[in-house]
Design a protein around this motif. Structure first.
Motif, short mmCIF file in Angstrom:
data_model
loop_
_atom_site.label_atom_id
_atom_site.label_comp_id
_atom_site.label_asym_id
_atom_site.label_seq_id
_atom_site.Cartn_x
_atom_site.Cartn_y
_atom_site.Cartn_z
N SER A 129 -35.18 17.31 70.61
CA SER A 129 -33.87 16.64 69.94
C SER A 129 -33.24 17.80 69.12
CB SER A 129 -34.24 15.48 68.90
OG SER A 129 -34.77 16.32 67.74
N GLU A 130 -31.84 17.32 69.09
CA GLU A 130 -31.08 18.43 68.33
C GLU A 130 -31.54 18.77 66.76
OE1 GLU A 130 -26.35 18.69 66.84
OE2 GLU A 130 -26.99 17.12 68.04
N ARG A 131 -32.10 17.56 66.21
CA ARG A 131 -32.74 17.81 65.05
C ARG A 131 -33.78 18.64 64.93
NH1 ARG A 131 -36.62 14.61 62.47
NH2 ARG A 131 -37.01 15.27 60.15
N GLU A 132 -34.79 18.76 65.92
CA GLU A 132 -36.02 19.56 66.10
C GLU A 132 -35.40 21.03 66.34
OE1 GLU A 132 -39.36 19.99 69.02
OE2 GLU A 132 -38.95 17.93 68.48
N ARG A 150 -26.65 21.74 73.20
CA ARG A 150 -27.66 21.65 74.65
C ARG A 150 -27.00 22.27 75.59
NH1 ARG A 150 -30.02 15.74 76.77
NH2 ARG A 150 -31.14 16.61 78.32
#
Length: 91
Positions: free
Chosen positions: A66-69, A89
C-alpha cells in the motif's frame, strides 16, 4: 520476473565475471538492470513505489502492498521522521 528468474540471471552474471567474460562495471550494470526489472515486473502482491519529497529519499523505489506501507518503508530507509516523504506508484 519472479525471484528464481532474477536469481538465475544474477548467478549467470557472476559466472560471466568469474570467467572473465565481462568486467565489474558491466556486471554491476547487469545486476542493477535485473533488480530494476524484478521490482517493476514483480509477480507477487507487492507494488513498486517511487519516493520523492525528502532529498535523501528522492528516487528510491520500494516494494509495498500500500501507499502507507511504502511511505513507512522509505522513511525507515532514510531515517526520516519529518513526514516529508511521499510516494507514487510505478506504472
Amino acid at each position: 520476473m519472479d525471484r528464481i528468474s532474477a536469481l538465475r540471471n544474477v548467478e549467470e552474471t557472476l559466472g560471466d565475471l568469474e570467467r572473465g567474460e565481462t568486467d565489474l562495471a558491466s556486471a554491476e550494470e547487469r545486476v542493477c538492470s535485473i533488480l530494476r526489472t524484478y521490482a517493476t515486473d514483480y509477480d507477487g502482491d507487492l507494488v513498486a513505489w517511487r519516493a520523492s519529497g525528502d532529498p535523501g529519499a528522492e528516487g528510491l523505489v520500494v516494494l509495498a502492498a500500500s501507499e502507507r506501507e511504502a511511505r513507512e518503508r522509505v522513511a525507515a530507509l532514510v531515517d526520516d521522521t519529518t513526514g516529508r516523504v511521499s510516494v507514487s506508484r510505478l506504472a
